[in-house]
Design a protein around this motif. Structure first.
Motif, PDB file in Angstrom:
ATOM      1  N   ILE B 135       0.868  -1.175   0.000  1.00  0.00           N
ATOM      2  CA  ILE B 135       0.000   0.000   0.000  1.00  0.00           C
ATOM      3  C   ILE B 135       0.911   1.234   0.000  1.00  0.00           C
ATOM      4  O   ILE B 135       1.932   1.239   0.694  1.00  0.00           O
ATOM      5  CB  ILE B 135      -0.898  -0.012   1.251  1.00  0.00           C
ATOM      6  N   GLY B 137       3.104   4.133   0.831  1.00  0.00           N
ATOM      7  CA  GLY B 137       3.559   4.595   2.147  1.00  0.00           C
ATOM      8  C   GLY B 137       4.067   3.475   3.017  1.00  0.00           C
ATOM      9  O   GLY B 137       4.815   3.712   3.956  1.00  0.00           O
ATOM     10  N   ASP B 138       3.657   2.262   2.745  1.00  0.00           N
ATOM     11  CA  ASP B 138       4.112   1.148   3.574  1.00  0.00           C
ATOM     12  C   ASP B 138       5.558   0.785   3.248  1.00  0.00           C
ATOM     13  O   ASP B 138       6.014   0.963   2.130  1.00  0.00           O
ATOM     14  CB  ASP B 138       3.234  -0.085   3.344  1.00  0.00           C
ATOM     15  N   ALA B 139       6.247   0.255   4.251  1.00  0.00           N
ATOM     16  CA  ALA B 139       7.646  -0.113   4.041  1.00  0.00           C
ATOM     17  C   ALA B 139       7.762  -1.354   3.167  1.00  0.00           C
ATOM     18  O   ALA B 139       8.695  -1.487   2.385  1.00  0.00           O
ATOM     19  CB  ALA B 139       8.315  -0.340   5.376  1.00  0.00           C
TER      20      ALA B 139
END
Lengths: 542, 270
Positions: B135, B137-139
């Motif tokens: 998603i 923004g997720d790392a």
């Protein structure tokens, strides 16, 4: 009604509001537009948060870095409120609504970097309803350290401090890890109170005393706001006691002191220093503190103290963090963190904060904060108030935390329960007096009509979470914990005097080193009030 | 027992968010409750019964008939059971899926299986970009499970992928396996440019030599690898759709990279 500034402790009174201010009883010929029946309810002034990170670069970094925080807590728009998101680092609109829903009407951002002041004010302008203010961050900036290192005259330093407050529209001065943020850039990873910054050759003690003196001489009401050395380091209790002594009797406010009250006793070399700190605070009337209580759960720590945030980055949860320099004047570190009740260290931190609350006798000198968002988000204040007011609830919570931490803590033996009067002092009267906000924090004639009305519930958490009425400047903004009207709060600033001659020196410095010109650095009043973003209230110096 | 079947009655003008239609939620609800589940369509919430004809009684196995690609968030956060879609689906198929099985007989759009942490997704047709990615923004992207795409995939397959397997029967777009942390991506047809760019670890297996290999990948020569033999044996035993893996020899031209990061990843060309 609880109004500690006028010594009113639970008396039944009438309050009259006119044009946004509380007035004396009007003549019988004056028509009363509206009556509120507040029988059996608790009336206090609007609460004041003296230390909450709600604006400026670091909060924005926290927001950007934690998309899951924002996905996990969406706030839908309503007919009158705007949408937002975020639990630990809420968006500006959500911040304003949530504070107002809890009965808070004034919040002070404690770490506004002068170079970032414009951003901080713009962001705070977006926060609806509540009044705002900010402390300007000094003590690690090149210009100040150069002046100090070259032994410049005291009056020149005063002029600079005053110029900064005027230029950045601040209400006080804060120093974060005095000289330490700068020392971090010269590869020092630790800086004690009497250790010299390897580049400038000045010690934190010199910085503290110089700034505290300047604040005093300029007549700034709020004492120097100090985030001391060695935050979070076991054994920093001694540094904190030294810092209290280093104040040499000058007024000084020690921020989030819970993080500065650690000893090194016990098997784990980590223990509570609350008794010593509380003793020193009780004995030195020039010292005021805010606690920075931690509460268990996910949060994000945002601080200007790059040195300590770098040391803590290994504990980041989730595993991501930011350490950055800002314009060579200070720094910024953002590390997400999860406080766990089953962790010995976190559980002990929790008890240390509460012990400090209960051991410091004078509620006029201790303020209720969680150092939002560093200890916990501000939305946990009602829970914290219940912990202070309800001993059996506190002991129930104590029995759920890490067994060894609970065993070594003296918290269980402390019987003190805060009264409503003391809570009113701690969250209203004392912060207003400390900040020099003349018509805030009390309910006497002439005060701004910032009023919070609670239902008198036995469960103090439920009581403080959802006030029945919240008035801001005479307008009813929240009812039963729901926003019903949105207005814009004011920005509180100071305008201390200074010798205009300092601008000549500063102009040369800015032209040579800074990324912007001196005239662009200064914030105009119009920038803050533009677009109907509430007005400016200039508080007077002492 | 017949699968709980949702047949789309209308031709939606806007995306339909059907994330509530997962076995986790439906298995605890009665038929009447299911009929009144609010489904987000544009700005409104419409009861499920107004959008779908609902039949069947097995609440753990769900069948959805779709006539276009407007169904979003199919199987979002599901942890068990099966969802079978006859027709196309929109974006975010199986987003944050934790377990279970999703079979799509048509095409899926972007972000299929993004941030999934378990389970399996089979797509008979093509997918859009960002299959198995994270998603925004997720790392990390997908961190467990398996995605099998019979058709073609778009760009950035397995972007920031952490673990798991993605198998693409057709072609893959550009930036296949970009910024990968670990995991395995297998492409049986052609691949676009920049495969594996900025990958940290992980394996990208290409059945056909791509026209373009990024400059920060270094050839290690042709190698025989026990890992490939194990992988192919295992995959070919998983079902007849994977029988092709029985024909591959455990030998590949290995490129290590991305050396602009740490070079622990690899592209294997069969």
């Amino acid at each position: 009604m609880y109004d500690p500034i006028h010594g009113i402790n639970g008396e039944q009174r009438n309050i009259y509001i006119r044009d946004g201010f509380i007035t004396t009883k009007p003549a019988t010929s004056v028509r009363i537009d509206r009556n509120y029946d507040l029988n059996d309810m608790i009336i206090m002034a609007g609460a004041i948060d003296i230390h909450t990170h709600i604006g400026g670069g670091k909060v924005n970094i926290a927001r950007m870095m934690l998309p899951e925080d924002h996905r996990g807590d969406p706030v839908a728009r309503t007919a009158i409120t705007r949408s937002g998101s975020g639990y630990t680092a809420p968006s500006t609109f959500a911040t304003g609504y949530r504070y107002a829903e809890m009965g808070y009407t004034t919040c002070i951002e404690p770490a506004m970097l002068p170079a970032n002041a414009r951003h901080a004010h713009m962001e705070m302008a977006d926060i609806p309803i509540i009044d705002k203010g900010a402390y300007a961050l000094l003590g690690n900036d090149d210009f100040f350290l150069r002046m100090l290192a070259s032994g410049k005259d005291r009056s020149l330093i005063c002029d600079y401090v005053s110029w900064i407050i005027n230029a950045t529209k601040a209400i006080g001065i804060k120093v974060v890890n005095p000289g330490g943020i700068s020392a971090f850039k010269f590869n020092q990873r630790k800086l004690d109170l009497d250790e010299t910054n390897s580049h400038y050759g000045v010690t934190p003690r010199q910085i503290l005393i110089t700034l505290a003196r300047a604040v005093r001489e300029l007549g700034i009401p709020h004492p120097l706001h100090v985030h001391g050395c060695n935050l979070g380091v076991p054994g920093n209790l001694l540094t904190t006691l030294d810092t209290i002594r280093a104040a040499e009797g000058l007024p000084m406010h020690l921020a989030h002191i819970q993080f500065h009250s650690y000893g090194t006793e016990g098997d784990r070399k980590f223990s509570s220093g609350s008794a010593h700190i509380a003793e020193a605070v009780n004995a030195n009337s020039n010292i005021s503190i805010d606690v920075g209580q931690i509460l268990f759960g996910q949060t994000v720590t945002a601080s200007g103290d790059t040195m300590l945030q770098y040391a803590g980055h290994r504990h980041a949860h989730p595993n991501k963090w930011v350490i950055m320099d800002i314009e060579c004047d200070a720094g910024c570190g953002v590390v997400p963190f999860k406080y766990r009740d089953k962790s010995f260290v976190n559980a002990l931190q929790w008890t240390i904060g509460l012990e400090l609350f209960l051991l410091v006798n004078d509620p006029w000198r201790i303020f209720l904060t969680t150092d939002h968002p560093n200890g916990a988000p501000f939305t946990s204040y009602p829970h914290l108030i219940r912990l202070l007011m309800d001993r059996s609830f506190r002991n129930d919570m104590l029995s759920t935390i890490h067994k060894q931490a609970a065993a070594v803590s003296i918290l269980g033996s402390l019987d003190r329960e805060y009264s409503l009067y003391e809570i009113a002092i701690m969250t209203r009267a004392a912060p207003a007096r400390s900040l020099g906000l003349q018509n805030r924090g009390h309910l006497g004639a002439g005060a701004a009509a910032d009023i919070t009305v609670y239902k008198n519930l036995k469960n103090r958490e439920a009581m403080f979470a959802k006030p029945v009425y919240v008035f801001k400047d005479g307008e009813l903004v929240a009812r039963n914990g729901k926003i019903i009207k949105v207005i814009n709060g004011s920005t509180h600033i100071l305008k201390p005097e200074y010798d205009k001659g300092i601008e000549k020196t500063l102009k040369n410095y800015f032209d040579k080193y800074h990324t912007m010109k001196l005239d662009h650095f200064k914030i105009n009043d119009d920038e803050i009030v533009a677009h109907g973003n509430g007005n400016i209230i200039v508080q007077s110096c002492m | 027992m017949t699968p709980l079947t949702f047949e789309l009655k209308i031709n939606p003008g806007f995306p339909l968010d059907i994330s509530p239609l997962i076995p986790d939620l439906l298995s605890t609800q009665s038929k009447i409750q299911i009929k009144s589940i609010p489904i987000t369509h544009n700005k409104e919430k419409i009861p499920a019964a107004e959008l779908f004809t609902i039949t069947g009684n097995d609440h753990k196995n769900i069948c959805i008939h779709s006539n276009n690609g407007k169904l979003y968030n199919v199987g979002q956060k599901m942890s068990f059971g099966t969802i079978e879609v006859k027709g196309d689906v929109g974006d975010f198929l199986g987003q944050e899926m934790q377990g279970g099985y999703i079979k799509v007989h048509g095409n899926a759009r972007a972000w299929a299986g993004c941030s999934m942490t378990g389970g399996r997704i089979d797509i008979a047709g093509d997918t859009g970009d960002h299959a198995g990615a994270g998603i925004p923004g997720d790392a990390h992207g997908m961190s467990k499970g398996m995605i099998y795409i019979s058709g073609n995939a778009g760009d950035r397959v397995g972007d920031r992928m952490r673990r798991g397997i993605i198998i693409i029967g057709g072609k893959a777009g550009n930036y296949c396996g970009s910024r990968m942390y670990a995991g395995t991506i297998i492409v049986l047809d052609k691949t676009g440019k920049y495969a594996g760019v900025a990958m940290k670890r992980g394996t990208i297996i290409l059945a056909k030599k791509p026209a373009h290999i990024y400059a920060t990948f270094e050839s290690c020569g042709i190698q025989e690898m026990e890992f490939l033999r194990l992988l192919f044996t295992q995959l070919s035993a998983m079902g007849k759709e994977f029988s092709i893996f029985g024909k591959f020899r455990p030998e590949a031209h290995r490129y290590s990279g991305d050396h602009s990061r740490n070079g622990k990843g690899e592209i294997l060309i069969l």
